[in-house]
Enzyme design. Structure first.
Site, PDB file in Angstrom:
ATOM      1  N   ASP A 281       0.833  -1.193   0.000  1.00 51.56           N
ATOM      2  CA  ASP A 281       0.000   0.000   0.000  1.00 51.56           C
ATOM      3  C   ASP A 281       0.870   1.247   0.000  1.00 51.56           C
ATOM      4  O   ASP A 281       1.487   1.597   1.008  1.00 51.56           O
ATOM      5  CB  ASP A 281      -0.891  -0.023   1.249  1.00 51.56           C
TER       6      ASP A 281
ATOM      7  N   ASP B 202       0.683   8.195  -7.180  1.00 53.26           N
ATOM      8  CA  ASP B 202       0.273   6.975  -6.489  1.00 53.26           C
ATOM      9  C   ASP B 202       0.337   5.802  -7.453  1.00 53.26           C
ATOM     10  O   ASP B 202      -0.447   5.716  -8.401  1.00 53.26           O
ATOM     11  CB  ASP B 202      -1.134   7.140  -5.925  1.00 53.26           C
TER      12      ASP B 202
END
Length: 439
Positions: free
Chosen positions: A107, A313
């Site tokens: 993550d 991201d």
């Protein structure tokens, strides 16, 4: 930046510890690769594209909720996107002494490394065994007054003054656990171990809700204090890590993430300043330029961000931009593409064109994202358009959607065949075009 990460470490010696470590690389395998536990052999490339777009929308909503929360990020937000089949990347971690291997969600937007542990009185169903801290000689429970415990946004003193956490997620999922420190072990291609000691590690004794049974924990790769990146990179020969993502159409080749000096982006590159907010790496996007058309200015501020206006991201598929920017970009692209327009039946991407072959795809424009510091990242049609179903057949859709009330995002489709490096000392991000199958 879903991928299963298998380790191939270089420039290391047997028994090397954190203080002696040089640098190492990790082979990345996309979740849609045949090597991934998420692989669906019956899915077509268009099926996989649709699934990744769906995961992207879920992740973008959770990032928006996280950065807009007043008073700082909460760990319950940071891990709330671990729901069935939403992970873009997976990582094989080896924790403890002797090492215990388990598959965790990688993550990029959260910090804590955690796993379900014995005894787990109410754990979500997982196919892998639970981690048993009693079998590890390097497991040490953290005191609730320790700096590592204080680095968590939510913690409390438990039995024996241990650092405990309890988090409830927006979807009703929950985790309870004890913060500890542990050894993390990686291996070179020759089998030599590289051990990182005293790494903050969350040991769940309860977890419930919609977590995927194919994963046994989470590896936080964000910019916060207790992330895997923040704890390991400073101990290497250079506080630097980078990755190179192969095109998603190539399911046979592997991507790679590199920690330390061997990961420094070389050759012709551009560099832009970077900050860290809410565990995310934040950049400043100034304008978007469409080849053969005009440029679209980008507002300097964005919801939930104070030091930049876009999050980079690798765990989000699409790019997310403010409504006004997106509308202008659609207009500029429409001006230079003569192909018939198509409609995304899911209503996700706002601009699609009917394509009948490679000749039509060559009519799509290159699009440049210009970041602060004169860092112009020129994206090929492969990196800014996605193949999708339409009512008229196959369509090429602009991989940019409305960020709404959330922060803009620079996603992983745009990062294909780019060597992206994070210098944590400056701090800054560098980009260079690359054939990621050969890095």
């Amino acid at each position: 930046m879903a991928i299963v990460i298998f380790l191939a470490l270089f420039m290391v010696k047997a028994g090397m510890t954190m203080a002696m470590a040089a640098s190492f690389s990790i082979e990345l395998i996309h979740r849609d690769s045949p090597k991934s536990p998420f692989y669906n052999h019956s899915a077509t490339s268009l099926d996989r594209a649709r699934a990744s777009i769906y995961r992207s929308a879920l992740q973008a909503r959770r990032i928006a909720a996280r950065v807009q929360r007043k008073g700082g990020v909460e760990l319950s937000d940071a891990v709330s996107r671990v729901v069935p089949d939403t992970a873009e990347y997976l990582m094989e971690l080896r924790v403890g002494t002797p090492p215990f291997s388990f598959l965790a969600v990688a993550d990029t937007g959260s910090d804590l490394i955690w796993a379900n542990c014995v005894p787990c009185t109410n754990c979500y169903s997982q196919t892998a065994p639970l981690f048993d801290p009693r079998n590890s000689s390097s497991y040490r429970t953290e005191h609730c007054d320790s700096n590592l415990c204080k680095a968590l946004s939510r913690s409390a003193c438990g039995a024996g003054s241990s650092c405990e956490y309890h988090y409830a997620y927006q979807d009703g999922s929950k985790i309870d656990g004890v913060l500890a420190t542990e050894d993390l072990t990686f291996y070179s291609s020759a089998g030599s171990p590289l051990v990182f000691s005293n790494i903050a590690f969350g040991c769940n004794y309860q977890s419930s809700g919609s977590f995927s049974s194919r994963t046994a924990g989470l590896a936080g790769l964000g910019g916060g204090t207790v992330s895997l990146v923040s704890q390991i990179v400073p101990s290497l020969d250079k506080s630097y890590f980078s990755y190179c993502l192969v095109p998603k159409s190539d399911t046979q080749s592997s991507s790679k993430v590199i920690f330390g000096s061997t990961g420094v982006v070389a050759g012709i590159k551009v560099t832009t300043p970077m900050t860290v907010e809410h565990s995310h790496f934040v950049l400043r996007l100034e304008e978007i330029i469409v080849d053969g058309a005009g440029s679209v200015p980008v507002p300097p501020s964005a919801p939930g961000l104070t030091t930049g206006n876009i999050i980079i991201d690798s765990g989000t598929t699409l790019n997310y931009l403010p409504a006004g920017v997106l509308s202008s970009l659609v207009q500029e692209v429409s001006r230079v593409v003569s192909l018939p327009k198509a409609t995304d039946p899911e209503g996700v991407m706002p601009l699609c064109f009917t394509v009948t072959g490679e000749a039509d795809k060559r009519k799509l424009p290159f699009i440049t994202f210009k970041f602060a510091g004169e860092a112009s990242v020129r994206l090929s049609p492969m990196s800014i358009f996605m193949d999708e179903f339409s009512f008229t057949g196959v369509a090429a859709c602009l991989a940019v959607v409305n960020s709404g009330s959330g922060p803009p995002l620079f996603g992983n489709v745009a990062q294909q065949n780019l060597h992206v490096g994070y210098d944590l000392d400056i701090p800054a991000v560098s980009f260079a075009s690359a054939d990621c199958t050969k890095l």
